[in-house]
Design an enzyme around this catalytic site. Structure first.
Site, PDB file in Angstrom:
ATOM      1  N   LYS A  43       0.947  -1.376  -0.029  1.00  0.00           N
ATOM      2  CA  LYS A  43      -0.142  -0.193   0.080  1.00  0.00           C
ATOM      3  C   LYS A  43       1.006   1.251  -0.013  1.00  0.00           C
ATOM      4  CE  LYS A  43      -0.538   0.210   4.969  1.00  0.00           C
ATOM      5  NZ  LYS A  43      -1.692   0.121   6.244  1.00  0.00           N
ATOM      6  N   TYR A 270      13.991  31.506   3.580  1.00  0.00           N
ATOM      7  CA  TYR A 270      12.876  32.266   3.825  1.00  0.00           C
ATOM      8  C   TYR A 270      12.869  32.433   5.661  1.00  0.00           C
ATOM      9  CZ  TYR A 270      10.448  31.164  -0.182  1.00  0.00           C
ATOM     10  OH  TYR A 270       9.788  31.134  -1.621  1.00  0.00           O
TER      11      TYR A 270
END
Length: 385
Positions: A43, A270
């Site tokens: 999965k 940033y």
């Protein structure tokens, strides 16, 4: 399957070691007897490792069944050429039934309404809809209550379009095999299976052990084990590490895309959460960011490997890039050479004698290795070596 040594369009990638994946699969196969089966859980795109490519390797190494989380995951496996049985570890909406039958995917079933709709459609198509009954033994996520297993079968078994191929539960605390909670789930599941048989119902393939259960509680192997995270060389808990040594399959690598020498006091990235503490410090940019699965919370808290040594990540991690510093930092001196554009660095994996693991990064994030593996596998290209 990408077989190039590196992707041609971006200097960052996930590297999957196929030999290690094969060995890990065989290690789980060695835990069970010749009549028991191995279900490999693929999965979330094989926990970020690439489901289609991994399934082929696992099949060759002894897998008997695959398990997925969504109908589309199962359909993609079929489209890739997988012929082995595929188990859906959930009960989807009834609108997914045609796709289940078209792709021969066995759903988990725990509501009679879905079972009846599934059987009706299968019969209308001249088919038999195989399923695995999920039993809730205490995790309280999905499943028929353990005391109601036989009654559930009575309510659906009349339907000629249905066939119970297996019965399973899922353990919440398999990493603590002697704990009261785990022992209670084991007792409830065993009693539910015994009761089904006593009432004349064939439970089909009986399975309950996940990765930690498969390693630590062989008494509950029944007919099949479901190996998940361990196949990819990641330990589900510390207790399993010494019992079944495994090798990590995934590495994350990148090449330097830019270098510069900002003046002392200038900020990086940033928010300027890092400022250059002295002159002649090299700042290198790598093309991996939080959209590639590198959590922003690791900003200024992680390292990468360069020439077999650790160097510090600096500044806020951006969506698609992050920066590292070479030279004396506020953290510690790093005696490594200055980098050039195109130089290789390792975010996860081994470089010489040094190694950075998913476990290390997960601990710094306050999460588990599963989450980071899935994240790195979402956008970065995968190279199989």
């Amino acid at each position: 399957m990408q077989t190039l040594s590196e992707p041609p369009t971006r200097w960052s990638w996930v590297e999957i070691d196929t030999g290690v994946l094969r060995r890990n699969t065989r290690a789980f196969k060695s835990l069970i007897g010749s009549r028991q089966r191995l279900c490999c859980v693929v999965k979330a795109d094989a926990y970020g490792h690439g489901a289609a490519a991994c399934a082929k390797i696992m099949h060759a190494a002894g897998a008997d069944m695959f398990a997925v989380a969504t109908v589309l995951e199962g359909a993609a496996l079929r489209a890739s050429g997988v012929k082995l049985p595929i188990l859906l570890l959930s009960e989807p909406p009834v609108t997914a039934i045609d796709m289940l039958l078209e792709n021969d995917i066995m759903p988990s079933v725990y509501t009679p309404e879905f079972a009846w709709a599934y059987g009706e459609r299968a019969a209308a198509l001249g088919r038999v809809g195989k399923y695995h009954m999920a039993i809730n033994t205490g995790m309280n996520r999905i499943g028929v209550h353990y005391a109601d297993a036989a009654e559930f079968r009575r309510s659906v078994d009349f339907h000629m379009g249905l066939e119970c191929d297996g019965t399973f539960t899922h353990f919440a605390t398999a990493d603590e095999p002697t704990g009261w909670d785990h022992q209670l789930q084991c007792k409830r599941f065993t009693e539910a299976i015994d009761n089904l048989r006593a009432e004349g119902f064939d439970p089909g393939i009986v399975h309950c052990d996940n990765t930690p259960g498969s390693i630590l509680n062989k008494n509950m192997h029944f007919d099949m084990i479901r190996a998940g995270i361990g196949l990819y060389g990641l330990q589900p808990c510390e207790r399993t590490r010494s019992v079944l040594p495994l090798e990590p399959v995934m590495s994350v690598r990148a090449r330097v895309t830019n270098t510069m020498y900002p003046a002392m006091g200038e900020g990086v990235g940033y928010g300027f959460t890092f400022r250059v503490p002295r002159s002649r410090m090299e700042i290198c940019t790598l093309p991996i960011g939080y959209a590639d699965g590198l959590p922003r919370i690791l900003s200024n808290r992680m390292e990468v490997l360069f020439d077999g040594q650790r160097i510090q990540q600096v500044g806020n991690i951006c969506m698609d890039q992050f920066m590292v510093a070479i030279g004396s930092t506020s953290f510690r001196p790093v005696p490594v050479r200055e980098a050039e554009i195109g130089d290789l660095m390792t975010v996860v994996g081994r470089d010489g004698d040094a190694e950075i693991t998913l476990d290390e990064l997960a601990a710094k994030c306050g999460t588990i290795n599963y989450e980071l593996a899935c994240g790195f596998g979402m956008r970065l290209e995968k190279i199989y070596v």
